[in-house]
Scaffold this active site. Structure first.
Site, PDB file in Angstrom:
ATOM      1  CE1 TYR A 244      -4.346  -0.967  -0.331  1.00  0.00           C
ATOM      2  CE2 TYR A 244      -3.405  -2.920   0.686  1.00  0.00           C
ATOM      3  CZ  TYR A 244      -4.435  -2.310  -0.022  1.00  0.00           C
ATOM      4  OH  TYR A 244      -5.517  -3.039  -0.437  1.00  0.00           O
ATOM      5  CG  HIS A 399      -5.600  -2.686   3.666  1.00  0.00           C
ATOM      6  ND1 HIS A 399      -6.405  -3.523   2.930  1.00  0.00           N
ATOM      7  CD2 HIS A 399      -5.917  -1.422   3.272  1.00  0.00           C
ATOM      8  CE1 HIS A 399      -7.162  -2.807   2.119  1.00  0.00           C
ATOM      9  NE2 HIS A 399      -6.884  -1.527   2.308  1.00  0.00           N
TER      10      HIS A 399
END
Length: 726
Positions: A244, A399
């Site tokens: 990410y 996440h």
């Protein structure tokens, strides 16, 4: 088709360019004076894509599909065409590109006001053009860059129609109408802020710029600037992990580039000690063989060859002229069709590149760098040497995975000790529209899916992500000393009443051809528990050192919850000493042997992922699990050895068996001492005092030999029995 050799390109490199005024003419162009093959290839690639798109005409469908479906992919192609069309017009002055972008955006001006929530919305915040708001933000970030390049060619009525019916509406939707997303400290909000802010610069709307930079309330508690302060550690580590970090880096970099061009006095690239440029370099460091380390919800096929990093590397190079970034671009084999991309390609062609320094690093996590850390221990060369990764970081928000103090290992260009990453098939409609699969929660995030301690078949924090966000490991020690690199961390609170400390090292050991991975985990508790320590690996088993009871006609499942329901049990055994407690596998042309010290009453489980998976969503991957039923505290001691070579073409094998004879662990006066003896007779101790004071002296006696060292940990070669050595 544009012929690259005849391209005429803008030479306005590294200068601030304000948004085009309403009546600004097409840009002046001059010929390229220096070769830039990478850039010429990019222009040719972009022109070929636009030729295909223009041949199909303007296609702007009513959104209906989730990720991977027709309308989803068409709107992605459209924003790419808008972006590239704008760049090619700016670089070449060819009016056909401006006309195509204009016509595309006029079609969006008719469609956008009719849109409500996307019909395929799921648990994420709904978008308009796409099933989730994030994709709408990505559309805006790309499209507004293309619009900026051609806006000055439009007549007033067209400009007003596109301004008001596309970009103002999109900016309002992503900010005011999606306030819950826009106020977050998260990559979704970064994309939204970047799109809104860049739109503000293009439209000359200071209010949009202000809310993008400082949040809807304009108080600086949210917004782009606050995101740069809270999402990155001082070392440039992004809290959601490398995958990410790669994704979020694009809006950070392209919006910063826009800020620099439109408001250079803000000195955005100097903000917070240059955090964005530091984050770009850290992103590259968090790769092996070009692929991002798969922390948290990561897809393993993502590498430096991705649009986000083409943009980021070019922008960073234009700002810093760091020649090591040229070698990254050379590996990528791509750049972007912008002034920054041209500069990078020219300097690469001029031979200015130097190798990027992939090095051992300790990367603190959290805004202040005190929420754990990621330790990179590296040996060998460049992209493909040895890399030991100890993940002692924080949860990583939504996440994040329940994998406190886990690790990964890379060697010989390959992933050896693995992390599963995410259970997802991005944009493959057949797999739930490309969304995260249910198994992402039931397997990929669970502790047993990682290389770390599991207590009583539970996951860290009972699988409670909000609780996990409140507690992080503490990095105790780190050393990048060549030949004896060490990382150690402690975790408190992941399991009630259990504290565990893990010390890992990458050591050069006499008698071994490759660095040795050492793993010592000390577990402390006052109550009985069942402890499991999985090792997930890649390769084909060559030898098991102990007797097994194999399941050849039936395949039991190891448990019923917390990831255990997805584990097939292939075999079990109970090695009694480290001479037999080992497993050797082959991956590529190299052998690997995991060896451990078996504890009284323990068993070893050979297993594979994929049970209770009726839709075949999980990859089938092997693992070996040490299981210990303990009255309270215990110590796991293991090593991983790379050895030998297999040449299938020549039908030759060398050193396919482990070169280690035994390992053992001794606990002496609060210290742990791991002793490795090779078949050649050399003995090496790895002593851990757990004392961070580098001046404190420690000692232990092993087989009559006195070992003396200072500080937290030390590798000690043992010359013989009955002597003293330091």
């Amino acid at each position: 088709m544009i012929r690259p050799a005849l391209l005429t390109l803008s030479l306005a490199l590294g200068t601030a360019q304000p948004a085009q005024a309403a009546a600004e003419p097409a840009p002046a162009t001059v010929s390229v004076a220096q070769p830039a093959p990478l850039f010429e290839e990019e222009i040719a690639r972009s022109a070929a894509f636009l030729d295909q798109m223009m041949a199909q005409g303007v296609v702007v469908p009513v959104p209906t599909d989730p990720g991977g479906g027709y309308t989803h992919e068409q709107h992605k192609r459209n924003y790419r065409a808008i972006y590239l069309g704008g760049q090619l017009f700016k670089l070449t002055g060819e009016q056909k590109y401006a006309d195509y972008v204009r016509d595309m955006l006029l079609s969006y001006a008719k469609l956008y006001p009719t849109l409500g929530d996307h019909p395929a919305k799921a648990n994420q915040n709904s978008g308009r053009l796409f099933w989730q708001v994030l994709n709408d933000a990505v559309w805006l970030v790309n499209s507004v860059q293309g619009y900026e390049a051609i806006r000055g060619t439009l007549v007033a009525a067209q400009r007003k129609q596109i301004d008001d019916q596309v970009f103002r509406r999109a900016a309002r939707f992503l900010s005011v109408d999606s306030a819950n997303t826009f106020r977050r400290i998260h990559n979704h909000a970064t994309w939204a802020a970047a799109g809104v802010g860049m739109t503000g610069y293009v439209l000359g709307d200071k209010n949009l710029v202000n809310i993008a930079l400082n949040g809807l309330e304009k108080d600086g508690k949210t917004g782009f600037l606050r995101q740069t302060e809270l999402l990155f550690s001082p070392d440039g580590y992004y809290t959601e992990g490398p995958y990410y970090q790669r994704y979020a880096l694009m809006p950070f970099m392209v919006f910063a580039d826009s800020i620099e061009r439109n408001d250079p006095s803000r000195k955005i690239f100097e903000h917070r000690d240059g955090i964005l440029l530091k984050a770009l370099l850290t992103t590259v460091q968090l790769t092996y063989n070009g692929h991002f380390l798969p922390f948290n919800d990561a897809l393993k096929d993502k590498s430096l060859r991705t649009e986000e990093l083409y943009q980021g590397v070019a922008i960073a190079y234009a700002k810093t002229r760091d020649p090591s970034l040229l070698s990254v671009a050379e590996w990528q084999g791509r750049t972007v069709p912008t002034d920054a991309g041209l500069l990078l390609a020219r300097d690469l062609a001029a031979g200015k590149a130097i190798p990027f320094d992939f090095t051992s690093k300790l990367l603190g996590d959290g805004p202040n760098g005190n929420l754990g850390a990621v330790a990179l221990l590296r040996t060998g060369s460049g992209f493909t040497g040895q890399t030991l990764v100890t993940k002692n970081s924080s949860q990583g928000m939504g996440h994040g995975h329940f994998d406190k103090l886990s690790w990964q290992y890379y060697d010989n260009g390959r992933e050896i000790v693995t992390d599963y990453g995410a259970a997802r098939f991005l944009n493959i409609e057949a797999k739930q529209g490309g969304r995260y699969l249910p198994e992402n929660e039931s397997w990929a995030k669970q502790t047993v899916a990682h290389n770390t301690l599991v207590v009583d078949e539970m996951s860290d924090f009972g699988g409670d992500a909000k609780l996990a966000d409140t507690l992080a490991p503490q990095q105790l020690y780190y050393s990048a000393t060549p030949g004896e690199q060490v990382s150690s961390a402690i975790m408190r609170g992941a399991f009630e009443g259990v504290t565990f400390t893990r010390t890992m090292a990458l050591l050069d050991v006499d008698g071994l051809s490759q660095p040795l991975v050492v793993d010592v985990m000390r577990v402390n508790s006052d109550t009985p528990h069942t402890y499991d320590l999985p090792l997930h690996y890649m390769g084909q088993i060559m030898r098991v050192g102990f007797d097994l009871t194999s399941n050849v006609t039936t395949r039991p499942v190891l448990g019923s919850a917390n990831g255990y329901q997805h584990i097939w049990v292939d075999a079990k055994g109970a090695p009694t000493d480290s001479a037999t407690a080992h497993l050797t596998w082959l991956l590529g042309d190299r052998f690997y042997t995991a060896r451990w010290v078996p504890q009284a009453g323990s068993e070893t489980i050979l297993a594979e992922s994929g049970a209770n998976d009726p839709e075949f969503n999980l990859r089938r991957e092997p693992m070996v699990i040490q299981r210990v039923n303990s009255s309270g505290s215990t110590v796991f001691a293991s090593v991983l050895e790379a050895h030998g070579r297999y040449d299938g073409a020549a039908e030759q094998t060398t050193a396919s068996d482990s070169q280690i004879k035994t390992i053992r662990i001794e606990q002496i006066d609060g210290s742990d001492v791991l002793v490795v003896e090779t078949i050649s007779g050399s003995r090496t101790a790895f002593a851990i005092s757990y004392d961070a004071d580098p001046a404190t002296r420690h000692s232990a006696k092993i087989d009559g030999t006195a070992l003396n060292w200072t500080g937290f940990a030390k590798k000690i070669d043992i010359p013989g029995r009955g002597s003293s050595h330091e």
